[in-house]
Write an enzyme that holds these catalytic residues in place. Structure first.
Site, PDB file in Angstrom:
ATOM      1  N   CYS A  39     -26.019 -15.043  -9.323  1.00 28.69           N
ATOM      2  CA  CYS A  39     -25.570 -15.393  -7.975  1.00 28.69           C
ATOM      3  C   CYS A  39     -25.695 -16.891  -7.714  1.00 28.69           C
ATOM      4  CB  CYS A  39     -26.376 -14.597  -6.952  1.00 28.69           C
ATOM      5  SG  CYS A  39     -25.907 -14.968  -5.274  1.00 28.69           S
ATOM      6  N   CYS A  61     -21.998 -16.081  -6.834  1.00 27.41           N
ATOM      7  CA  CYS A  61     -21.695 -16.211  -5.395  1.00 27.41           C
ATOM      8  C   CYS A  61     -21.737 -17.649  -4.879  1.00 27.41           C
ATOM      9  CB  CYS A  61     -22.668 -15.407  -4.556  1.00 27.41           C
ATOM     10  SG  CYS A  61     -23.518 -14.061  -5.356  1.00 27.41           S
ATOM     11  N   LYS A  96     -19.296 -20.251  -6.529  1.00 24.74           N
ATOM     12  CA  LYS A  96     -17.966 -19.726  -6.201  1.00 24.74           C
ATOM     13  C   LYS A  96     -17.588 -20.068  -4.761  1.00 24.74           C
ATOM     14  CE  LYS A  96     -17.600 -15.992  -4.287  1.00 24.74           C
ATOM     15  NZ  LYS A  96     -17.637 -14.565  -4.549  1.00 24.74           N
ATOM     16  N   TYR A 141     -12.297  -8.579  -7.630  1.00 25.96           N
ATOM     17  CA  TYR A 141     -12.487  -9.653  -6.662  1.00 25.96           C
ATOM     18  C   TYR A 141     -12.743 -11.007  -7.325  1.00 25.96           C
ATOM     19  CZ  TYR A 141     -17.649  -9.777  -6.866  1.00 25.96           C
ATOM     20  OH  TYR A 141     -18.949  -9.937  -7.268  1.00 25.96           O
ATOM     21  N   GLU A 177     -10.414 -14.101  -6.437  1.00 23.30           N
ATOM     22  CA  GLU A 177     -11.014 -15.287  -5.806  1.00 23.30           C
ATOM     23  C   GLU A 177     -10.722 -16.547  -6.621  1.00 23.30           C
ATOM     24  OE1 GLU A 177     -14.793 -13.230  -3.483  1.00 23.30           O
ATOM     25  OE2 GLU A 177     -15.122 -14.045  -5.462  1.00 23.30           O
ATOM     26  N   HIS A 236     -12.805 -13.613  24.180  1.00 26.31           N
ATOM     27  CA  HIS A 236     -11.455 -14.172  24.256  1.00 26.31           C
ATOM     28  C   HIS A 236     -11.502 -15.689  24.306  1.00 26.31           C
ATOM     29  CE1 HIS A 236      -7.226 -14.115  25.171  1.00 26.31           C
ATOM     30  NE2 HIS A 236      -7.441 -14.976  26.136  1.00 26.31           N
ATOM     31  N   GLU A 295     -11.086 -10.029  18.748  1.00 23.54           N
ATOM     32  CA  GLU A 295     -10.973  -9.203  19.949  1.00 23.54           C
ATOM     33  C   GLU A 295     -10.018  -8.020  19.718  1.00 23.54           C
ATOM     34  OE1 GLU A 295      -9.013 -11.020  23.497  1.00 23.54           O
ATOM     35  OE2 GLU A 295      -8.685 -12.726  22.178  1.00 23.54           O
TER      36      GLU A 295
HETATM   37  P1  FAD Z   1     -28.604 -11.581 -12.203  1.00 24.76           P
HETATM   38  O1  FAD Z   1     -28.543 -12.288 -10.929  1.00 24.76           O
HETATM   39  O2  FAD Z   1     -27.483 -11.561 -13.113  1.00 24.76           O
HETATM   40  O3  FAD Z   1     -29.945 -11.976 -12.911  1.00 24.76           O
HETATM   41  C1  FAD Z   1     -30.279 -11.533 -14.194  1.00 24.76           C
HETATM   42  C2  FAD Z   1     -31.063 -12.629 -14.871  1.00 24.76           C
HETATM   43  O4  FAD Z   1     -31.714 -12.107 -16.007  1.00 24.76           O
HETATM   44  C3  FAD Z   1     -30.205 -13.781 -15.360  1.00 24.76           C
HETATM   45  O5  FAD Z   1     -30.683 -14.994 -14.836  1.00 24.76           O
HETATM   46  C4  FAD Z   1     -30.339 -13.736 -16.881  1.00 24.76           C
HETATM   47  O6  FAD Z   1     -30.333 -15.030 -17.471  1.00 24.76           O
HETATM   48  C5  FAD Z   1     -31.693 -13.087 -17.030  1.00 24.76           C
HETATM   49  N1  FAD Z   1     -31.908 -12.367 -18.300  1.00 24.76           N
HETATM   50  C6  FAD Z   1     -31.059 -11.513 -18.919  1.00 24.76           C
HETATM   51  N2  FAD Z   1     -31.662 -10.985 -20.019  1.00 24.76           N
HETATM   52  C7  FAD Z   1     -32.899 -11.522 -20.069  1.00 24.76           C
HETATM   53  C8  FAD Z   1     -34.000 -11.351 -20.950  1.00 24.76           C
HETATM   54  N3  FAD Z   1     -33.961 -10.493 -21.977  1.00 24.76           N
HETATM   55  N4  FAD Z   1     -35.123 -12.078 -20.736  1.00 24.76           N
HETATM   56  C9  FAD Z   1     -35.199 -12.929 -19.683  1.00 24.76           C
HETATM   57  N5  FAD Z   1     -34.194 -13.128 -18.815  1.00 24.76           N
HETATM   58  C10 FAD Z   1     -33.063 -12.411 -18.998  1.00 24.76           C
HETATM   59  N6  FAD Z   1     -22.256 -10.856  -5.253  1.00 24.76           N
HETATM   60  C11 FAD Z   1     -22.190 -10.909  -3.901  1.00 24.76           C
HETATM   61  O7  FAD Z   1     -22.931 -10.207  -3.232  1.00 24.76           O
HETATM   62  N7  FAD Z   1     -21.314 -11.758  -3.271  1.00 24.76           N
HETATM   63  C12 FAD Z   1     -20.486 -12.577  -3.961  1.00 24.76           C
HETATM   64  O8  FAD Z   1     -19.703 -13.332  -3.366  1.00 24.76           O
HETATM   65  C13 FAD Z   1     -20.551 -12.551  -5.376  1.00 24.76           C
HETATM   66  N8  FAD Z   1     -19.767 -13.374  -6.114  1.00 24.76           N
HETATM   67  C14 FAD Z   1     -19.857 -13.353  -7.476  1.00 24.76           C
HETATM   68  C15 FAD Z   1     -19.050 -14.206  -8.202  1.00 24.76           C
HETATM   69  C16 FAD Z   1     -19.105 -14.215  -9.571  1.00 24.76           C
HETATM   70  C17 FAD Z   1     -18.216 -15.160 -10.336  1.00 24.76           C
HETATM   71  C18 FAD Z   1     -20.002 -13.332 -10.244  1.00 24.76           C
HETATM   72  C19 FAD Z   1     -20.073 -13.319 -11.736  1.00 24.76           C
HETATM   73  C20 FAD Z   1     -20.824 -12.483  -9.530  1.00 24.76           C
HETATM   74  C21 FAD Z   1     -20.760 -12.478  -8.143  1.00 24.76           C
HETATM   75  N9  FAD Z   1     -21.545 -11.622  -7.368  1.00 24.76           N
HETATM   76  C22 FAD Z   1     -21.462 -11.646  -5.995  1.00 24.76           C
HETATM   77  C23 FAD Z   1     -22.440 -10.621  -8.010  1.00 24.76           C
HETATM   78  C24 FAD Z   1     -23.884 -11.081  -8.013  1.00 24.76           C
HETATM   79  O9  FAD Z   1     -23.971 -12.341  -8.614  1.00 24.76           O
HETATM   80  C25 FAD Z   1     -24.737 -10.071  -8.761  1.00 24.76           C
HETATM   81  O10 FAD Z   1     -24.545  -8.794  -8.225  1.00 24.76           O
HETATM   82  C26 FAD Z   1     -26.225 -10.403  -8.692  1.00 24.76           C
HETATM   83  O11 FAD Z   1     -26.479 -11.672  -9.207  1.00 24.76           O
HETATM   84  C27 FAD Z   1     -27.039  -9.343  -9.436  1.00 24.76           C
HETATM   85  O12 FAD Z   1     -28.395  -9.707  -9.445  1.00 24.76           O
HETATM   86  P2  FAD Z   1     -29.343  -9.199 -10.622  1.00 24.76           P
HETATM   87  O13 FAD Z   1     -30.730  -9.615 -10.248  1.00 24.76           O
HETATM   88  O14 FAD Z   1     -29.091  -7.783 -10.909  1.00 24.76           O
HETATM   89  O15 FAD Z   1     -28.863  -9.975 -11.914  1.00 24.76           O
END
Ligand code: FAD
Length: 462
Positions: free
Chosen positions: A43, A48, A51, A180, A184, A439, A444
């Site tokens: 994110c 997010c 983006k 999306y 986007e 308004h 509205e």
């Molecule tokens: P992540 O945020 O992906 O975090 C996982 C982390 O784990 C990463 O930093 C990764 O490096 C780390 N990792 C992976 N494997 C290991 C390991 N073995 N050891 C240590 N670290 C590790 N969501 C919205 O709500 N609104 C939006 O507008 C939106 N826009 C988006 C736009 C794009 C281009 C993308 C790709 C996603 C977007 N999302 C959006 C989705 C959102 O980013 C994800 O749903 C969210 O980040 C999920 O969080 P998470 O904690 O599950 O995983």
């Protein structure tokens, strides 16, 4: 005293992992968090946040054009991609620092390393080879962009990850995908002056969204000059002598572009994580299987966020983390609520939506009332921009509950947040009717659509 090194070890420092680690540490628990790339996760680093900054940047061209209708003359404007990337990187760096600080301030131990499971209670810190033990483990490793590995020439393509760091703004881009993220980015690149084509294998962009909004956005994007190709996919990609890419589609068209981007879905990060050693089960898509409390089949191992492939959104990952803490550390079993999640597509015009699409509501309920308004927003009168706004409420005729609310137009995402509250509270159409309008606003319309535009009874429009 626990015999483990940590009460909780979190693998993954993204939206869900940092929240789980920080709040658990604030309760006085001993917490370790490992992140292999950058704290903040998808994110903050490549989702997010950057983006949305790109979206803002891409809107200025239309702002400058619209200004003339209000009496402004804006001088010749130019856009500098390197400056945008630099500013975006600074902001992302600042946020990354805050995520790290939140963990440090609560005395969580940070491991800047990949981590993998050795067994159900042991984690290996890959960078140092050290192993640590934990009473509970949370896996919050997120997902990665899926690339079409069997497509000839796929290696020339980029994903959203690379789109945030391109050395130069392409003159032309082709984006494969209809979700999306694809939509986007098509709007972002087009707004920045890039000749943009979107190619999608489905019959209409943004499947699962309300049909009206899908068609409305499609039309608006085409009117702006974005080319949308449906029911076709790339068959091969070749690099030409001049460095440009030629993408040939199944239907035989060749698209020439400087970049070809794939946004065709995301894959859960579960490979080589040692899940098999700990006995953690995956589903057929490689996502970690969890119960209603985000617990895997191994009782002390939990998984949350995108790696579980429930709903891939940041607020959902954070909510799942908070529910985990309620359940495991506050003695208050709480399962995440995935119903009525408001969401936005930051296209231009924007989509803001909550609840069922017309198509889904018509299937579920014997009779629904559809309240629909399509109009030119006030700002467009003087700007002269030909852009329509669509607002739509879907009401279950049996109990008058609003079961879906959909908006296409400026600030639709902001409106969706507030509509989310009303649907969550179970508001009826009569509650909307009793609410005074603000308004003059576009929103509205939501409280002034008194008569249904049409009804759908037993699947038939009447
Ligand atoms: P992540 O945020 O992906 O975090 C996982 C982390 O784990 C990463 O930093 C990764 O490096 C780390 N990792 C992976 N494997 C290991 C390991 N073995 N050891 C240590 N670290 C590790 N969501 C919205 O709500 N609104 C939006 O507008 C939106 N826009 C988006 C736009 C794009 C281009 C993308 C790709 C996603 C977007 N999302 C959006 C989705 C959102 O980013 C994800 O749903 C969210 O980040 C999920 O969080 P998470 O904690 O599950 O995983």
């Amino acid at each position: 005293m626990s015999s483990f090194d940590f009460d909780l070890f979190v693998i993954g420092g993204g939206s869900g992992g940092v929240r789980a680690g920080r709040v658990t540490a604030s309760l006085g628990k001993k917490v370790g968090v490992a992140e292999e790339y950058r704290f903040g996760g998808t994110c903050v680093i490549r989702g997010c946040v950057p983006k949305k900054l790109f979206v803002y940047a891409s809107q200025y061209r239309e702002h400058f054009e619209d200004a003339a209708g209000f009496g402004w003359s804006v001088g010749e404007s130019t856009f500098n991609w390197e400056k945008l990337i630099e500013a975006k990187d600074r902001e992302v760096g600042r946020l990354e620092g805050l995520y790290r600080l939140g963990l440090e301030n609560n005395k969580a131990t940070i491991f800047d390393s990949r981590a993998e499971l050795v067994d159900a209670h042991t984690v290996k810190i890959v960078k140092t080879g050290q192993t640590v033990t934990a009473e509970r483990i949370v896996i919050a490793t997120g997902g990665s962009p899926g690339m079409p590995e069997t497509l000839a020439g796929h290696q020339y393509g980029i994903s959203s990850n690379e789109a945030f760091h391109l050395k130069e703004l392409p003159k032309a881009i082709a984006i494969a995908g209809g979700g999306y993220i694809a939509v986007e980015f098509a709007n972002i690149f087009h707004g920045l002056g890039v000749d943009t084509t979107l190619i999608y294998r489905g019959m209409e962009i943004l499947s699962r969204f309300d049909g009206d909004l899908r068609r409305g956005l499609h039309k608006a994007m085409e009117k702006k000059g974005i080319r949308i190709i449906l029911e076709d996919v790339f068959e091969k990609i070749e690099k030409r002598g001049d460095g440009r890419l030629a993408g040939t589609t199944l239907k035989g068209e060749t698209l020439l572009a400087d970049q070809i981007m794939f946004a065709i879905g995301r894959r859960p990060n579960t490979a080589n994580l040692g899940l098999d050693r700990a006995g953690v089960e995956l589903d057929e898509k490689g996502a970690i299987k969890v119960d209603l409390y985000s617990r895997t089949n191994v009782p002390n191992i939990f998984a949350l966020g995108d790696v579980t492939d429930r709903v891939q959104l940041t607020p959902v990952a954070i909510h799942e983390a908070m529910c985990f803490i309620e359940t495991e550390y506050r003695n208050n079993p709480t399962s995440p609520d995935h119903e009525l999640i408001p969401t936005a597509v930051f296209s231009q015009p924007e989509i803001g939506t909550v609840g069922m699409s017309e198509e889904a509501a018509a299937k579920k309920f014997p009779e629904i009332e559809v309240y629909r308004a399509e109009f030119r927003p006030m700002k467009a009168t003087l700007s002269g921009r030909v852009e329509k706004m669509i607002m739509k409420l879907l009401v279950n005729a049996a109990d008058r509950k609003v079961v879906g609310a959909h908006i296409l137009g400026h600030d639709a995402g902001e409106m969706a947040q507030l509509l989310g509250i009303t649907l969550k509270a179970g508001c009826t159409k009569d509650d909307f009717d009793r609410t005074m309008a603000v308004h003059p606003t576009a929103s509205e319309e939501l409280v002034t659509m008194y008569a249904p535009s049409y009804r759908i009874r037993n699947g038939e429009r009447v």
